[in-house]
Scaffold this motif. Structure first.
Motif, PDB file in Angstrom:
ATOM      1  N   THR A  16       0.927  -1.336  -0.075  1.00 52.71           N
ATOM      2  CA  THR A  16      -0.192   0.057   0.019  1.00 52.71           C
ATOM      3  C   THR A  16       0.882   1.292  -0.075  1.00 52.71           C
ATOM      4  O   THR A  16       0.439   2.327  -0.542  1.00 52.71           O
ATOM      5  CB  THR A  16      -1.002   0.063   1.233  1.00 52.71           C
ATOM      6  OG1 THR A  16      -1.674  -1.121   1.218  1.00 52.71           O
ATOM      7  CG2 THR A  16      -1.728   1.125   1.132  1.00 52.71           C
ATOM      8  N   ASN A  88       0.592   5.163   6.697  1.00 53.29           N
ATOM      9  CA  ASN A  88       0.661   3.791   6.506  1.00 53.29           C
ATOM     10  C   ASN A  88       1.334   3.058   7.317  1.00 53.29           C
ATOM     11  O   ASN A  88       1.371   1.718   7.144  1.00 53.29           O
ATOM     12  CB  ASN A  88       1.057   3.537   4.864  1.00 53.29           C
ATOM     13  CG  ASN A  88       0.527   2.137   4.662  1.00 53.29           C
ATOM     14  OD1 ASN A  88      -0.514   1.591   4.455  1.00 53.29           O
ATOM     15  ND2 ASN A  88       1.627   1.304   4.040  1.00 53.29           N
ATOM     16  N   THR A 138      -4.389   4.687   7.091  1.00 57.71           N
ATOM     17  CA  THR A 138      -4.621   3.186   6.792  1.00 57.71           C
ATOM     18  C   THR A 138      -5.012   2.380   7.885  1.00 57.71           C
ATOM     19  O   THR A 138      -4.106   2.165   8.883  1.00 57.71           O
ATOM     20  CB  THR A 138      -3.389   2.560   5.984  1.00 57.71           C
ATOM     21  OG1 THR A 138      -2.854   3.278   4.737  1.00 57.71           O
ATOM     22  CG2 THR A 138      -3.689   1.194   5.622  1.00 57.71           C
ATOM     23  N   VAL A 183      -9.563  -1.096   5.780  1.00 55.63           N
ATOM     24  CA  VAL A 183      -9.004  -2.239   4.867  1.00 55.63           C
ATOM     25  C   VAL A 183      -9.400  -3.402   5.355  1.00 55.63           C
ATOM     26  O   VAL A 183      -8.951  -3.896   6.141  1.00 55.63           O
ATOM     27  CB  VAL A 183      -7.627  -2.239   4.323  1.00 55.63           C
ATOM     28  CG1 VAL A 183      -7.269  -3.149   3.449  1.00 55.63           C
ATOM     29  CG2 VAL A 183      -7.051  -0.634   3.848  1.00 55.63           C
ATOM     30  N   ILE A 187      -4.154  -7.760   1.872  1.00 54.31           N
ATOM     31  CA  ILE A 187      -3.782  -6.819   0.793  1.00 54.31           C
ATOM     32  C   ILE A 187      -2.867  -7.679  -0.116  1.00 54.31           C
ATOM     33  O   ILE A 187      -1.976  -8.420   0.434  1.00 54.31           O
ATOM     34  CB  ILE A 187      -3.029  -5.731   1.242  1.00 54.31           C
ATOM     35  CG1 ILE A 187      -4.152  -4.719   2.182  1.00 54.31           C
ATOM     36  CG2 ILE A 187      -2.308  -4.829   0.132  1.00 54.31           C
ATOM     37  CD1 ILE A 187      -3.324  -3.647   2.900  1.00 54.31           C
ATOM     38  N   THR A 189       0.286  -8.444  -1.722  1.00 52.95           N
ATOM     39  CA  THR A 189       1.789  -8.338  -1.561  1.00 52.95           C
ATOM     40  C   THR A 189       2.526  -9.311  -1.972  1.00 52.95           C
ATOM     41  O   THR A 189       2.087 -10.529  -2.004  1.00 52.95           O
ATOM     42  CB  THR A 189       1.870  -7.739  -0.105  1.00 52.95           C
ATOM     43  OG1 THR A 189       1.744  -8.915   0.611  1.00 52.95           O
ATOM     44  CG2 THR A 189       1.416  -6.817   0.523  1.00 52.95           C
ATOM     45  N   PRO A 207      -3.179  -3.223  -4.146  1.00 51.46           N
ATOM     46  CA  PRO A 207      -2.715  -1.984  -3.200  1.00 51.46           C
ATOM     47  C   PRO A 207      -3.165  -0.917  -4.309  1.00 51.46           C
ATOM     48  O   PRO A 207      -3.562   0.063  -3.628  1.00 51.46           O
ATOM     49  CB  PRO A 207      -1.335  -2.021  -3.286  1.00 51.46           C
ATOM     50  CG  PRO A 207      -1.077  -3.552  -3.064  1.00 51.46           C
ATOM     51  CD  PRO A 207      -2.106  -4.332  -4.022  1.00 51.46           C
ATOM     52  N   ILE A 210      -6.479   0.521  -3.594  1.00 52.80           N
ATOM     53  CA  ILE A 210      -6.618   1.311  -2.254  1.00 52.80           C
ATOM     54  C   ILE A 210      -6.316   2.714  -2.591  1.00 52.80           C
ATOM     55  O   ILE A 210      -6.844   3.692  -2.206  1.00 52.80           O
ATOM     56  CB  ILE A 210      -5.808   0.584  -1.021  1.00 52.80           C
ATOM     57  CG1 ILE A 210      -6.334  -0.796  -0.788  1.00 52.80           C
ATOM     58  CG2 ILE A 210      -5.649   1.360   0.017  1.00 52.80           C
ATOM     59  CD1 ILE A 210      -5.421  -1.691   0.175  1.00 52.80           C
ATOM     60  N   ALA A 211      -5.047   2.771  -3.225  1.00 56.21           N
ATOM     61  CA  ALA A 211      -4.522   4.117  -3.584  1.00 56.21           C
ATOM     62  C   ALA A 211      -5.505   4.849  -4.428  1.00 56.21           C
ATOM     63  O   ALA A 211      -5.640   6.239  -4.314  1.00 56.21           O
ATOM     64  CB  ALA A 211      -3.272   4.052  -4.281  1.00 56.21           C
TER      65      ALA A 211
END
Length: 238
Positions: A16, A88, A138, A183, A187, A189, A207, A210-211
């Motif tokens: 993220t 974050n 976040t 969230v 996520i 990753t 991610p 989310i952004a």
């Protein structure tokens, strides 16, 4: 001399944090990257530079107020006043409560809450001077409910959520938009992919998605601001 807005992203890694940095850069922001170690931020810093953006990495411990103040002073001196902040960084900690080291609670609270306090206190004066600003925090499912075995995370994330509400109520009238992002899901990753190579893509949150949701909030007019948004895969129970 051209003046551009400056965004600080704290807690930059391959998920993220990198996505937020990339998104702010696409919006024309110069970006300050904060993480403990350069290797966490180097790939996204190189990507932003290769796209013609301005970026500065500063090794920072967000749980240390002096480290935060020094980092933001360096960013301010090299890039300009800070008008956007993304917190974050996160403490975690899990395990059976009676077997848990209480130090895990302190570490989670310091990373999630005190890190955000230090960053906001250092950045908000610039935003007040500019007459506008944007802060995104976040969060996680733990901000809303504490699961068994996740007390440190729940304490940290719920505290961060309450901090976001307090900041919003104090600074929205002064032109600073504060958004808390829940969230609600895992996520996507590299670490998750390595651990679960066969994980269905529709069960994890990209991610960049989310952004993108954060940038949508950034672009909201002042008479229609979101304070909290929750994001989850369609198959997630809630």
């Amino acid at each position: 001399m051209e003046v551009t807005d400056v965004a600080v992203v704290a807690g930059v890694g391959p998920g993220t944090g990198a996505a937020l940095a990339r998104a702010f850069a696409r919006e024309g922001y110069s970006v300050g990257l904060l993480s403990r170690h350069a290797e966490s931020s180097d790939p996204i810093a190189k990507e932003i530079r290769s796209s013609g953006g301005k970026v500065l990495f500063v090794a920072t411990d967000v749980t240390n107020r002096q480290s935060v103040n020094d980092a933001l002073a360096k960013i301010r001196a090299q890039l300009g006043p800070i008008t956007a902040l993304a917190h974050n960084a996160s403490g975690y900690g899990r395990g059976s409560f009676l077997e848990m080291d209480p130090e895990q609670v302190r570490q989670s609270f310091e990373a999630n809450v005190m890190g955000a306090v230090f960053l906001a206190q250092a950045a908000i004066p610039d935003m007040l001077t500019a007459g506008h600003g944007f802060i995104v925090l976040t969060g996680a499912t733990a901000a809303l409910r504490g699961r068994a075995g996740f007390a440190p995370l729940a304490i940290g994330k719920s505290g961060l959520r309450m901090l976001g509400q307090s900041l919003a109520r104090e600074f929205h009238p002064k032109g600073i938009h504060v958004v808390h992002v829940v969230v609600d899901g895992q996520i996507d990753t590299p670490k998750l992919r390595a651990r679960e190579p066969n994980r269905a893509l529709d069960s994890i949150i990209p991610p960049d998605a989310i952004a993108n949701a954060v940038i949508a909030c950034l672009k909201q007019p002042r008479n229609c601001w979101t304070q909290e948004v929750d994001l989850r895969p369609a198959i997630e129970n809630f």
